[in-house]
Write an enzyme that holds these catalytic residues in place. Structure first.
Site, short mmCIF file in Angstrom:
data_model
loop_
_atom_site.label_atom_id
_atom_site.label_comp_id
_atom_site.label_asym_id
_atom_site.label_seq_id
_atom_site.Cartn_x
_atom_site.Cartn_y
_atom_site.Cartn_z
N SER A 38 0.83 -1.21 0.00
CA SER A 38 0.00 0.00 0.00
C SER A 38 0.86 1.26 0.00
CB SER A 38 -0.91 0.01 1.23
OG SER A 38 -1.69 -1.17 1.26
N1 SAH Z 1 -0.53 -4.66 3.83
C1 SAH Z 1 0.02 -5.21 2.62
C2 SAH Z 1 -1.02 -5.12 1.52
C3 SAH Z 1 -0.93 -6.25 0.59
S1 SAH Z 1 -2.21 -6.27 -0.64
C4 SAH Z 1 1.28 -4.48 2.24
O1 SAH Z 1 1.38 -3.29 2.57
O2 SAH Z 1 2.14 -5.08 1.61
C5 SAH Z 1 -3.44 -7.25 0.14
C6 SAH Z 1 -3.07 -8.64 0.55
O3 SAH Z 1 -4.24 -9.28 1.01
C7 SAH Z 1 -2.51 -9.51 -0.57
O4 SAH Z 1 -1.26 -10.02 -0.18
C8 SAH Z 1 -3.55 -10.64 -0.71
O5 SAH Z 1 -2.98 -11.89 -1.05
C9 SAH Z 1 -4.15 -10.65 0.68
N2 SAH Z 1 -5.49 -11.24 0.78
C10 SAH Z 1 -6.56 -11.07 -0.05
N3 SAH Z 1 -7.62 -11.75 0.43
C11 SAH Z 1 -7.22 -12.37 1.59
C12 SAH Z 1 -7.87 -13.22 2.54
N4 SAH Z 1 -9.15 -13.57 2.43
N5 SAH Z 1 -7.13 -13.66 3.59
C13 SAH Z 1 -5.84 -13.31 3.73
N6 SAH Z 1 -5.17 -12.53 2.87
C14 SAH Z 1 -5.86 -12.05 1.81
#
Ligand code: SAH
Length: 230
Positions: free
Chosen positions: A74
């Site tokens: 993000s």
């Molecule tokens: N906070 C992270 C954001 C990553 S993007 C950062 O700053 O790097 C969002 C993430 O949510 C992705 O890695 C995706 O694989 C994960 N995600 C999506 N749906 C999910 C679920 N139901 N349970 C766990 N992770 C999930």
């Protein structure tokens, strides 16, 4: 040769630290982030550790960046804003859904007592674990699976953060939120969500506050979207 390389590395680290300081002043303080603890950890945690070698130049830019598997780290402002909205004071147990690169997790780990994070993509989880180890972050537990179900064995949580866009608020997360706790989650359509903050009052009722529009990758799971695309 070895000497030259390490000198170049030192110079690079100094340049990245300066870029991080500018990020905090311009993107965070400049846009109204006020919580001094949030600003302090955003000054400390090296975001570039969570990115690929080829992304160093853009590690402190005002944007989300790709981390592989069609996912993104993000934007720094979004990480700071969501962290601030959780009102962490240091003693909380926090649930995060979507560890991704592990950067937001690291910020939460420095702001609270313990972080329980769920990630559905194993390769991202593995990389995140390695970076936490490098940074000496030891108060994080990660589980691979569907975070829309929460982590019932460890509930209740004083704060819950969802870092992927949801069609609705997953009911298990509201259930697993402690009295007085805060749940921050982007909710809406595929390309535009609203950042919501739900506050569970001491009597169990839930207050809902809306803040800015945002755009996250999809939350995929039992109480999320059925697929990541389409
Ligand atoms: N906070 C992270 C954001 C990553 S993007 C950062 O700053 O790097 C969002 C993430 O949510 C992705 O890695 C995706 O694989 C994960 N995600 C999506 N749906 C999910 C679920 N139901 N349970 C766990 N992770 C999930």
């Amino acid at each position: 040769m070895v000497h030259k390389t390490s000198q170049n590395n030192d110079e690079r680290e100094l340049a990245l630290a300066a870029a991080r300081e500018r990020m905090v002043e311009q993107q965070l303080v400049g846009r109204g982030i006020r919580d001094p603890r949030v600003l302090e950890v955003m000054r400390q945690v090296p975001r570039h550790f969570f990115l690929g070698e080829f992304q160093m130049e853009s590690a402190y830019e005002d944007e989300p960046l790709p981390i592989g598997e069609d996912q993104t780290i993000s934007q720094p402002y979004m990480v700071a804003l969501m962290s601030e909205q959780l009102h962490l004071e240091g003693g909380e147990r926090v649930l995060e859904v979507g560890a991704g690169s592990g950067y937001q997790t690291a910020i939460l780990a420095r702001l609270a007592a313990a972080v329980f994070t769920v990630e559905r993509i194993p390769s991202l989880a593995e990389k995140a674990r390695m970076v936490w180890r490098t940074l000496g972050i030891a108060n994080v537990r990660l589980r691979i699976g569907d975070g829309t179900l929460g982590w019932p064995e460890e509930a209740p949580f004083q704060a819950i953060l969802v870092t992927a866009g949801a069609p609705n608020v997953p009911p298990p997360l509201v259930e697993q939120l402690d009295l007085g706790g805060r749940l921050v989650i982007p909710v809406g359509e595929r390309f535009l969500q609203t950042l919501l903050c739900l506050i569970k009052r001491p009597d169990g009722s839930v207050e809902r506050q809306e803040s800015i529009g945002c755009r996250f990758v999809r939350l995929v799971g039992r109480h999320g979207w059925k697929t990541g695309e389409g």
